[in-house]
Design an enzyme around this catalytic site. Structure first.
Site, PDB file in Angstrom:
ATOM      1  N   LYS A 167      33.330  42.905  37.753  1.00  0.00           N
ATOM      2  CA  LYS A 167      32.836  43.386  36.572  1.00  0.00           C
ATOM      3  C   LYS A 167      31.683  44.386  36.519  1.00  0.00           C
ATOM      4  O   LYS A 167      31.050  44.471  37.332  1.00  0.00           O
ATOM      5  CB  LYS A 167      32.524  42.325  35.711  1.00  0.00           C
ATOM      6  CG  LYS A 167      32.343  42.166  34.166  1.00  0.00           C
ATOM      7  CD  LYS A 167      33.810  42.295  33.778  1.00  0.00           C
ATOM      8  CE  LYS A 167      34.117  41.896  32.253  1.00  0.00           C
ATOM      9  NZ  LYS A 167      35.340  41.583  32.032  1.00  0.00           N
TER      10      LYS A 167
HETATM   11  N1  GLU Z   1      38.210  43.236  30.516  1.00  0.00           N
HETATM   12  C1  GLU Z   1      39.364  42.574  30.472  1.00  0.00           C
HETATM   13  C2  GLU Z   1      39.013  41.001  30.849  1.00  0.00           C
HETATM   14  O1  GLU Z   1      37.912  40.493  30.827  1.00  0.00           O
HETATM   15  C3  GLU Z   1      40.477  43.143  31.522  1.00  0.00           C
HETATM   16  C4  GLU Z   1      39.941  43.657  32.751  1.00  0.00           C
HETATM   17  C5  GLU Z   1      40.771  44.773  33.435  1.00  0.00           C
HETATM   18  O2  GLU Z   1      41.864  45.237  32.729  1.00  0.00           O
HETATM   19  O3  GLU Z   1      40.590  44.988  34.608  1.00  0.00           O
HETATM   20  O4  GLU Z   1      40.019  40.494  31.321  1.00  0.00           O
END
Ligand code: GLU
Length: 408
Positions: free
Chosen positions: A97
């Site tokens: 993240k």
């Molecule tokens: N932000 C989204 C999640 O929390 C998707 C992350 C992504 O597609 O890499 O799952």
């Protein structure tokens, strides 16, 4: 919250202490400054982060968040949840993240472009399509991903679409990626209706959050025949017992950037919205919305966690004592987004693009499997849906670490 959930599962799986630390702590974390020039000519320095939780199964994968509350601990927690989410759905990824502490609503498009590009540039040595793949999250979108991909590609000297997912379709984005999280939520709610004997065509739905997840989930649930009676965003909520006209609401939202002021409904405060009697409650906004203070008072039959971490551990303990509420835990419920991000990355690496039907069929196949596995485990081991999802997710990561072993 993420640590507490992990510790509980580690106890359940009787993981040795040393292994717990190995699995729990992020493999790598980077904190850096993101200096940009504001439109008024002044320099402003923002904080940027990227955490790679583990790399045992493939590249790390996860979104980039632009939000005033972003800080290292939050990003690390979200990275850990990405690990369980990817593992649970069988993706060849570890979790990651990232984020920048900023308020995108207070920045111009040009300022957002500078932040996005500077963020990607600072990460050049830390990420690649083989080590860490960026994606969208709260406050970022397809344009953000396009800027990040463009900046990274500039350093490679060739287009590198596999560095980011959630890109515009014209730049190698996948068909269906934008809708994937919300449609996945609706698909799983429909499965859960089958499990609990709820008739979805007569069901009422309350949705907290009208961003990429909440707004698409509303449309998709309406397609299954459910009635959306309340929605909200950061500015306020709306309630109409007869059901909201979503087409009109979408139009209103496009004009005003908020659901507030929509004429065909009554205003409702956020804390009241969560307590409305309904069949399906979808928190699709920030973390920590269902707490010890309101968990005992929820009046839904299915709690579908579109957001990451909407339920605190204290609230979760209360929900476990309320078997009448069926929980679809976040790491399962909102996994549709990263599943289609994975499809996008695969399409980029192969330069071979799929139809929207192919994307959706494969997405529902993966979510359906994961749902069945979690339900079976929950029933067989007499643990909650969240515990079952966590066990399922953590187990594969533990196994990967054990099989790869320690070096030297
Ligand atoms: N932000 C989204 C999640 O929390 C998707 C992350 C992504 O597609 O890499 O799952």
């Amino acid at each position: 919250m993420a640590s507490q959930q992990f510790d509980e599962v580690a106890d359940y799986l009787q993981l040795p202490q040393a292994e717990r630390d190995w699995i729990k702590y992020p493999k790598r974390a980077l904190a850096f400054t993101v200096p940009i020039r504001r439109d008024n000519g002044e320099i402003e320095v923002f904080s940027g982060y990227r955490v790679q939780h583990h790399l045992a199964l493939g590249p790390a994968k996860g979104g980039v968040r632009f939000h005033p509350e972003v800080e290292l601990g939050e990003v690390a927690a979200l990275a850990m949840w990405m690990s369980w989410k990817c593992s649970l759905t069988g993706l060849p990824y570890g979790g990651a993240k990232g984020g920048v502490t900023c308020d995108p609503t207070q920045l111009s498009a040009r300022e957002l472009e500078r932040i996005s590009r500077r963020y990607a540039q600072e990460l050049v040595a830390f990420i690649s399509p083989e080590t860490d793949v960026l994606g969208p999250d709260m406050g970022t979108n397809d344009q953000t991903m396009a800027w990040m991909m463009d900046t990274y590609s500039g350093y490679c000297g060739h287009p590198a679409p596999g560095i980011a997912t959630g890109k515009p379709v014209s730049l190698g984005g996948s068909l269906g990626r934008r809708e994937s999280t919300g449609r996945g939520v609706a698909y799983l709610v429909n499965q859960a209706s089958g499990t609990t004997g709820l008739d979805i065509t007569r069901a009422t739905v309350v949705i907290q959050g009208f961003g990429n997840v909440g707004s698409v989930a509303a449309l998709a649930l309406a397609k299954y025949g459910a009635k959306i009676v309340a929605v909200s965003d950061v500015y306020g909520g709306l309630y109409n017992a007869q059901g909201l006209n979503l087409a009109a609401l979408e139009k209103h939202f496009a004009q005003h950037n908020t659901v507030v002021g929509f004429p065909e409904a009554e205003p409702i405060a956020n804390d009241q919205l969560l307590l409305l009697p309904c069949d399906i409650l979808v928190p699709a906004a920030l973390a920590r919305q269902i707490t010890a203070a309101n968990a005992g008072k929820l009046q839904c039959r299915i709690l579908a966690e579109g957001a990451n971490g909407p339920t605190t551990p204290e609230a979760d303990a209360i929900l476990r004592q309320r078997p009448e509420i069926f929980v679809i835990p976040d790491i399962l419920c909102n996994a549709g987004g990263v599943v289609v991000s994975y499809f996008e990355w695969v399409q980029n690496l192969q330069s071979l693009y799929w139809s929207e039907t192919e994307v959706m069929d494969r997405l529902f196949g993966i979510l359906g499997n994961a749902y069945t596995q979690v339900c079976d485990r929950s029933r067989q081991e007499k643990i909650s849906m969240r515990q079952a999802a966590m066990v399922q997710g953590v187990k594969r990561v533990v196994e990967a670490h054990r099989l790869r072993g320690l070096f030297p």
